[in-house]
Design a protein around this motif. Structure first.
Motif, PDB file in Angstrom:
ATOM      1  N   MET A   1     -21.957  -6.782  12.876  1.00  0.00           N
ATOM      2  CA  MET A   1     -22.516  -5.428  12.818  1.00  0.00           C
ATOM      3  C   MET A   1     -21.460  -4.393  13.130  1.00  0.00           C
ATOM      4  N   LEU A   2     -20.511  -4.710  14.036  1.00  0.00           N
ATOM      5  CA  LEU A   2     -19.443  -3.786  14.382  1.00  0.00           C
ATOM      6  C   LEU A   2     -18.561  -3.493  13.177  1.00  0.00           C
ATOM      7  N   VAL A   3     -18.215  -4.567  12.447  1.00  0.00           N
ATOM      8  CA  VAL A   3     -17.398  -4.399  11.251  1.00  0.00           C
ATOM      9  C   VAL A   3     -18.147  -3.594  10.201  1.00  0.00           C
ATOM     10  N   LYS A   4     -19.453  -3.893  10.050  1.00  0.00           N
ATOM     11  CA  LYS A   4     -20.254  -3.233   9.021  1.00  0.00           C
ATOM     12  C   LYS A   4     -20.385  -1.742   9.294  1.00  0.00           C
ATOM     13  N   ASN A   5     -20.463  -1.351  10.579  1.00  0.00           N
ATOM     14  CA  ASN A   5     -20.709   0.035  10.941  1.00  0.00           C
ATOM     15  C   ASN A   5     -19.454   0.890  10.957  1.00  0.00           C
ATOM     16  N   ARG A   6     -18.288   0.274  10.842  1.00  0.00           N
ATOM     17  CA  ARG A   6     -17.060   1.074  10.789  1.00  0.00           C
ATOM     18  C   ARG A   6     -16.987   1.851   9.492  1.00  0.00           C
ATOM     19  N   ASP A   7     -16.569   3.109   9.569  1.00  0.00           N
ATOM     20  CA  ASP A   7     -16.515   3.893   8.345  1.00  0.00           C
ATOM     21  C   ASP A   7     -15.294   3.524   7.509  1.00  0.00           C
ATOM     22  N   LEU A   8     -15.315   3.941   6.252  1.00  0.00           N
ATOM     23  CA  LEU A   8     -14.288   3.564   5.279  1.00  0.00           C
ATOM     24  C   LEU A   8     -13.443   4.768   4.913  1.00  0.00           C
ATOM     25  N   LEU A   9     -12.131   4.592   4.948  1.00  0.00           N
ATOM     26  CA  LEU A   9     -11.200   5.629   4.523  1.00  0.00           C
ATOM     27  C   LEU A   9     -10.461   5.148   3.280  1.00  0.00           C
ATOM     28  N   ARG A  10     -10.589   5.905   2.204  1.00  0.00           N
ATOM     29  CA  ARG A  10      -9.835   5.624   0.984  1.00  0.00           C
ATOM     30  C   ARG A  10      -8.627   6.560   0.952  1.00  0.00           C
ATOM     31  N   PHE A  11      -7.452   5.998   0.811  1.00  0.00           N
ATOM     32  CA  PHE A  11      -6.279   6.870   0.712  1.00  0.00           C
ATOM     33  C   PHE A  11      -5.330   6.364  -0.365  1.00  0.00           C
ATOM     34  N   THR A  12      -4.535   7.283  -0.865  1.00  0.00           N
ATOM     35  CA  THR A  12      -3.580   6.979  -1.923  1.00  0.00           C
ATOM     36  C   THR A  12      -2.188   7.367  -1.469  1.00  0.00           C
ATOM     37  N   THR A  13      -1.192   6.725  -2.067  1.00  0.00           N
ATOM     38  CA  THR A  13       0.198   7.077  -1.775  1.00  0.00           C
ATOM     39  C   THR A  13       0.853   7.615  -3.037  1.00  0.00           C
ATOM     40  N   ALA A  14       1.759   8.566  -2.852  1.00  0.00           N
ATOM     41  CA  ALA A  14       2.478   9.134  -3.988  1.00  0.00           C
ATOM     42  C   ALA A  14       3.829   9.627  -3.503  1.00  0.00           C
ATOM     43  N   GLY A  15       4.740   9.682  -4.414  1.00  0.00           N
ATOM     44  CA  GLY A  15       6.087  10.144  -4.088  1.00  0.00           C
ATOM     45  C   GLY A  15       7.010   9.904  -5.256  1.00  0.00           C
ATOM     46  N   SER A  16       8.220  10.400  -5.148  1.00  0.00           N
ATOM     47  CA  SER A  16       9.194  10.203  -6.205  1.00  0.00           C
ATOM     48  C   SER A  16       9.611   8.740  -6.285  1.00  0.00           C
ATOM     49  N   VAL A  17      10.235   8.379  -7.393  1.00  0.00           N
ATOM     50  CA  VAL A  17      10.718   7.012  -7.569  1.00  0.00           C
ATOM     51  C   VAL A  17      11.699   6.665  -6.449  1.00  0.00           C
ATOM     52  N   ASP A  18      11.511   5.485  -5.848  1.00  0.00           N
ATOM     53  CA  ASP A  18      12.365   4.957  -4.776  1.00  0.00           C
ATOM     54  C   ASP A  18      12.241   5.718  -3.458  1.00  0.00           C
ATOM     55  N   ASP A  19      11.130   6.456  -3.292  1.00  0.00           N
ATOM     56  CA  ASP A  19      10.906   7.105  -1.994  1.00  0.00           C
ATOM     57  C   ASP A  19      10.369   6.117  -0.962  1.00  0.00           C
ATOM     58  N   GLY A  20       9.933   4.922  -1.415  1.00  0.00           N
ATOM     59  CA  GLY A  20       9.521   3.885  -0.474  1.00  0.00           C
ATOM     60  C   GLY A  20       8.020   3.765  -0.267  1.00  0.00           C
ATOM     61  N   LYS A  21       7.235   4.099  -1.296  1.00  0.00           N
ATOM     62  CA  LYS A  21       5.768   4.026  -1.158  1.00  0.00           C
ATOM     63  C   LYS A  21       5.305   2.592  -0.905  1.00  0.00           C
ATOM     64  N   SER A  22       5.726   1.680  -1.764  1.00  0.00           N
ATOM     65  CA  SER A  22       5.281   0.291  -1.631  1.00  0.00           C
ATOM     66  C   SER A  22       5.810  -0.340  -0.349  1.00  0.00           C
ATOM     67  N   THR A  23       7.013   0.021   0.045  1.00  0.00           N
ATOM     68  CA  THR A  23       7.568  -0.492   1.299  1.00  0.00           C
ATOM     69  C   THR A  23       6.760   0.009   2.488  1.00  0.00           C
ATOM     70  N   LEU A  24       6.319   1.274   2.432  1.00  0.00           N
ATOM     71  CA  LEU A  24       5.521   1.830   3.514  1.00  0.00           C
ATOM     72  C   LEU A  24       4.192   1.080   3.649  1.00  0.00           C
ATOM     73  N   ILE A  25       3.542   0.801   2.532  1.00  0.00           N
ATOM     74  CA  ILE A  25       2.277   0.066   2.586  1.00  0.00           C
ATOM     75  C   ILE A  25       2.506  -1.349   3.091  1.00  0.00           C
ATOM     76  N   GLY A  26       3.577  -1.983   2.618  1.00  0.00           N
ATOM     77  CA  GLY A  26       3.902  -3.320   3.098  1.00  0.00           C
ATOM     78  C   GLY A  26       4.137  -3.341   4.588  1.00  0.00           C
ATOM     79  N   ARG A  27       4.875  -2.348   5.102  1.00  0.00           N
ATOM     80  CA  ARG A  27       5.130  -2.259   6.538  1.00  0.00           C
ATOM     81  C   ARG A  27       3.823  -2.029   7.302  1.00  0.00           C
ATOM     82  N   LEU A  28       2.957  -1.187   6.749  1.00  0.00           N
ATOM     83  CA  LEU A  28       1.667  -0.897   7.381  1.00  0.00           C
ATOM     84  C   LEU A  28       0.846  -2.180   7.521  1.00  0.00           C
TER      85      LEU A  28
END
Length: 598
Positions: free
Chosen positions: A11-38
């Motif tokens: 029930m605790l997991v079910k009641n947590r709210d959901l955040l949808r977010f997107t990443t954007a940036g110039s080529v080679d700014d490190g978007k995918s690396t940031l998500i991987g690190r996260l």
């Protein structure tokens, strides 16, 4: 005991709210690396996934684990080291659940960014601390503003390559804040990070003690998104009618916005029929209340005609109902450009209708916000357009409601999605239209049920010496027709008849009938005069009506509205003697004296 603990945890997991977010940036700014690190630092990577990353890194000759490969799954992405398609990842922490959309940064993949960001609550924009603010950095901010993303986090990445310089970070922040004044973004946060080293991603960086704000994950866990939800405007697009047996008829769909409770009064669009909520069903559970984002089945107290594409709304909170509107359009088709001569399919919520793009008002340069004239839109181009649909759609402006203000265009030849749109402007306030519909219904109801306990219609007929009749003058020149009606009214009055005359100007100034020159408003004016004339007939009057450009369908509607043999139509022909005042008056008198009046 163990079962209870597991249930509480679920029930605790079910009641947590959901955040949808997107990443954007110039080529080679490190978007995918940031998500991987996260994901890596928050312990969201399984051992087999980590083993695959290590093996992939060895094949590429890399000594360290390349965290960008977690989201760069396409072969072309791994070969080029860039993001091409939108990649979605799901993870959760003790405070919140997340859906990440890793979108490409290159200009040629603008459509992919629009797709990934269209449902986002928050956008993470990356800027390389070495290169500073580039054209692509501004473009991503502009697109985030156009899409109405309420929260933007600007991560200044690769701080390790500028020696964690506070001055460099401050310089970038000040420059982007000045640019952001042009954007429609209410909340903007700046965080210095190093995705490669993990600084300020999940854990606070010891190398940047001068930064006093939260690390990225802490900010994502605590940013307030409940205030962004539209809990005021109840909108329930009907997706499917559930009829398992003759004793149950429910309407399924997802609540696009607002809340609703059992017993509340609603209106079904487009039919304007009123009813009340009888029940709200969620699987095998009956709810007293449901809100935005919930998929439910709603039942009504009355047997109302409802089908897919209709919408349930509150009585005093009506969306706009239009077939013409302006929208911001992002073109996504690489095969063809936008054509103002081609018919498209427009999907809005659960409704499908045919649509034309009437004109392109301007094309928007997403790098500079400059507006320019254009004859068409090509792949990844964005512009302001005017559209016309075959049927009216029920919408709010995109700024107020992203779910009822957005739509897509579909190519009817192969049913591919070719554009995404955001409705910006409408031409008429539907609340006034609803009030007019309610007024017309009251008039119609009182017309059909008019009975006086004191003065009966037969009493009026005996006193007046004639039976009531509604006379419509059709055809002929407007001035000749009006003059003939005026003289006929006078002649009948001189004979002692109870007579009254109604024309288009009366309907517009006294009754508030539509004044725009459209077929819809013309029919509305005709029916408004028709209902009033029926009421006056039931009061014992001879009613003379004049209106230009009557269609056969409108005449047929008047026939159904009038009592049997109580409607007389007279064709006015300027060149024929039979339309003289004497002939018209004689025709009316003979008709009103007939015994066939119902």
């Amino acid at each position: 005991m163990g079962t209870t603990t597991a249930h509480n945890s679920s029930m605790l997991v079910k009641n947590r709210d959901l955040l949808r977010f997107t990443t954007a940036g110039s080529v080679d700014d490190g978007k995918s690396t940031l998500i991987g690190r996260l994901l890596f630092d928050s312990k969201q990577i399984f051992q087999d996934q980590l083993d695959q990353l290590v093996a992939a890194g060895r094949l590429r000759g890399e000594e360290n684990v390349n965290l960008a490969l977690l989201t760069d799954g396409l072969r072309a992405e791994r070969e080029q080291g860039i993001t091409i398609d939108v990649a979605y990842r799901y993870f959760s922490t003790a405070k919140r659940k997340f859906i990440i959309a890793d979108t490409p940064g290159h200009e040629q993949y603008t459509r992919n960014m629009v797709t990934g960001a269209s449902t986002a609550d928050l956008a993470i924009l990356l800027i390389d601390a070495r290169n500073g603010i580039l054209t692509q950095s501004k473009r991503h901010g502009i697109i985030a503003g156009l899409l109405g993303i309420p929260h933007v986090v600007v991560c200044v990445n690769k701080m390790d390559l500028v020696d964690y310089s506070r001055e460099r970070f401050t310089e970038i922040v000040e420059e982007y804040q000045e640019f952001a004044l042009k954007l429609n973004v209410n909340d903007m946060q700046f965080i210095p990070v190093s995705a490669l080293k993990g600084d300020n991603v999940v854990n606070r960086s010891a190398a940047m003690p001068w930064y006093e704000g939260p690390p990225l994950l802490q900010y994502l866990e605590n940013v307030t998104i409940s205030a962004d939800r539209n809990l005021v405007d109840f909108r329930f697009p009907v997706q499917y009618v559930i009829r398992p047996h003759q004793d149950f008829r429910g309407f399924s769909g997802a609540i696009a916005s607002g809340t609703i409770r059992v017993g509340e009064e609603v209106i079904v669009l487009p039919g304007m029929r009123h009813s009340r909520i009888k029940g709200i069903h969620f699987y095998k559970t009956q709810l007293e209340e449901a809100s935005e984002g919930q998929s439910v089945i709603i039942t009504l107290e009355d047997e109302v005609d409802v089908s897919r594409g209709d919408m349930l709304v509150r009585r005093h909170n009506i969306p706009h109902m239009e077939s013409e509107f302006e929208a911001t359009l992002a073109w996504m088709d690489e095969r063809h450009t936008l054509s103002t001569h081609k018919e498209y399919i427009l999907q809005h919520t659960t409704s499908l209708t045919r649509a034309y793009v009437d004109s392109i008002i301007y094309q928007l340069d997403v790098n500079t916000l400059h507006r320019s004239s254009a004859e068409t839109l090509a792949l990844n181009e964005i512009g302001r357009v005017k559209l016309t649909t075959a049927r009216r759609i029920f919408f709010d402006s995109y700024e107020r409601n992203r779910w009822t203000g957005g739509f897509i265009l579909i190519d009817p030849d192969d049913f591919r999605t070719i554009a995404a749109g955001m409705i910006r402007h409408y031409s008429r306030n539907t609340i006034n239209e609803i009030k007019k519909e309610q007024r017309d219904r009251k008039l119609e109801s009182s017309t059909h049920s008019f009975v006086s306990d004191v003065v009966q219609l037969t009493d009026r007929i005996d006193k007046n010496g004639h039976k009531p009749i509604c006379v419509w003058f059709l055809g002929g020149q407007s001035t000749v027709k009006d003059e003939l009606a005026l003289r006929a009214e006078r002649a009948l009055f001189d004979r002692g008849c109870q007579v009254v005359r109604i024309d288009t100007e009366t309907a517009r100034t006294v009754l508030g009938a539509g004044s725009e020159g459209t077929d819809k408003n013309h029919t509305s004016t005709v029916m408004c005069i028709g209902r009033l004339s029926r009421y006056l007939c039931n009061c014992g009057n001879i009613v003379i009506c004049t209106i230009d450009n009557m269609q056969q369908s409108e005449i047929d509607a008047l026939q159904s509205l009038s009592a049997e043999n109580a409607l007389l139509t007279i064709e006015v022909d300027d060149a024929k003697e039979r339309t003289t005042v004497a002939h018209v008056v004689d025709l009316i008198v003979r008709h009103s004296e007939a015994d066939s009046f119902g």
